[in-house]
Design a protein around this motif. Structure first.
Motif: not given
Ligand code: FAD
Length: 320
Positions: A61-62, A174, A172, A170, A46, A59
């Motif tokens: 999305l991982h 997914l 997040e 950031t 992360e 942002k």
């Protein structure tokens, strides 16, 4: 509305070309008043993903599903399409690469999006959405008009400056739905070529030609490459003669490269070789013939015998 950037990563780190794509997207987002959301697939830490913020992503999305680690193209395209919808995007930006090309082509069909590849500048909106692209291995530019509401832009390596804002994005998680059909073509094994740096992605390349006389002298090229953290390349006759593997052959019929620095040793500079290297930012030529055509394309040149110059240059670089 947002711009989604598809991030590629290797060995735990975001690829530089993907950070360039994020930088491009953030300049575009600034112009169009949009948000930049990135998407990364498979195993990656992360805190590494948060670094996309330094290039301008708000942002990331991982999609951590381990089935995506193998880089199956159809599965990547399916996952990115779901991230695109989740992000509420109308534009997908990615780095031009073999995986990027394959994913972009599938998404272009899926999203009914106009696709421009090898993009080198922000779109010009005078009279439509016109994108400047590099063609003919960097020898010319073309202006491509995209007329669809959804757009895909694949950014050419080294064409846009890397932004450094210093902020973190950031991250997040997914979850996406992947069907059996997304894995219809599976990669069953991957053999990495002896730990060397990949030629198409290398930032520095030391390349040797017929002037190196034979494979027994390639330690001189390899020593310099090692000292510089570079990949090694060669001219076509060198790989045709079996001195070096074919995947190292640079040029019109081989790999096209765009490093920050290309060092050509004992290569004459035939037009077919130049076609593969003219997107390099800086070219250094070492050749004993002052009339060698490569000098015309060089930023710096050394006229002399490679067998005398290479050991000295390697020692000098090691001493830095
Ligand atoms: P040479 O032309 O033999 O040049 C060797 C150079 O080394 C000379 O300039 C010489 O002065 C120098 N030299 C010799 N000894 C020393 C020394 N001791 N120290 C320093 N310098 C020395 N070629 C490619 O590379 N890539 C391609 O993709 C490619 N595609 C082709 C496609 C087609 C259709 C055709 C027809 C040709 C293609 N070629 C390609 C071949 C190309 O035309 C040239 O023949 C080739 O690039 C020459 O390779 P070279 O410079 O290593 O060898």
């Amino acid at each position: 509305m947002s711009i989604l950037v598809y991030i590629e990563h290797a060995e735990g780190a975001i690829k530089k070309t993907s950070l360039e794509a994020v930088s491009y997207a953030s300049a575009l987002a600034e112009k169009e008043g949009k948000e930049v959301v990135a998407v990364a697939l498979g195993a990656i830490e992360e805190n590494e993903l948060a670094k996309a913020g330094t290039a301008g992503a708000q942002k990331v999305l991982h999609i951590a599903d381990e089935k995506l680690n193998a880089g199956v193209i159809q599965a990547h395209a399916s996952a990115v399409a779901q991230a695109y919808e989740k992000a509420g995007a109308d534009t997908l930006v990615l780095a031009k690469s073999s995986l990027g090309d394959a994913v972009a082509a599938r998404l272009s069909v899926k999203l009914k999006a106009g696709l421009a590849s090898n993009v080198v500048a922000l779109p010009d909106e005078d009279g439509g959405y016109k994108v400047k692209r590099s063609i003919y291995t960097g020898k010319a530019f073309t202006s491509t008009l995209i007329t669809t509401p959804h757009k895909i832009l694949a950014v050419k390596k080294n064409a846009v400056p890397l932004k450094e804002y210093g902020g973190a994005a950031t991250v997040e998680a997914l979850d996406v739905t992947l069907e059996e059909g997304d894995f219809a073509a599976k990669i069953t094994s991957t053999d990495k070529a002896t730990g060397e740096i990949s030629l198409p992605e290398a930032d520095i390349i030391v390349s040797g030609g017929r002037g190196m006389k034979g494979p027994e002298n390639w330690n001189l090229i390899e020593d310099l490459a090692k000292a510089m953290g570079a990949a090694t390349g060669c001219s076509k006759p060198v790989s045709d003669s079996g001195w070096r593997p074919h995947h190292e052959h640079v040029g019109q019929t081989g790999v096209k490269v765009a490093p920050s620095l290309y060092v050509a040793v004992g290569i004459s500079g035939a037009i077919q070789h130049l076609a593969g290297v003219n997107a390099s930012k800086n070219i250094v030529v070492i050749n004993k013939d002052p009339e060698a055509p490569f000098f015309k394309a060089a930023d710096y040149g050394i006229v002399g015998d490679a067998f005398e110059i290479l050991p000295k240059l390697t020692e000098a670089i090691k001493a830095i």
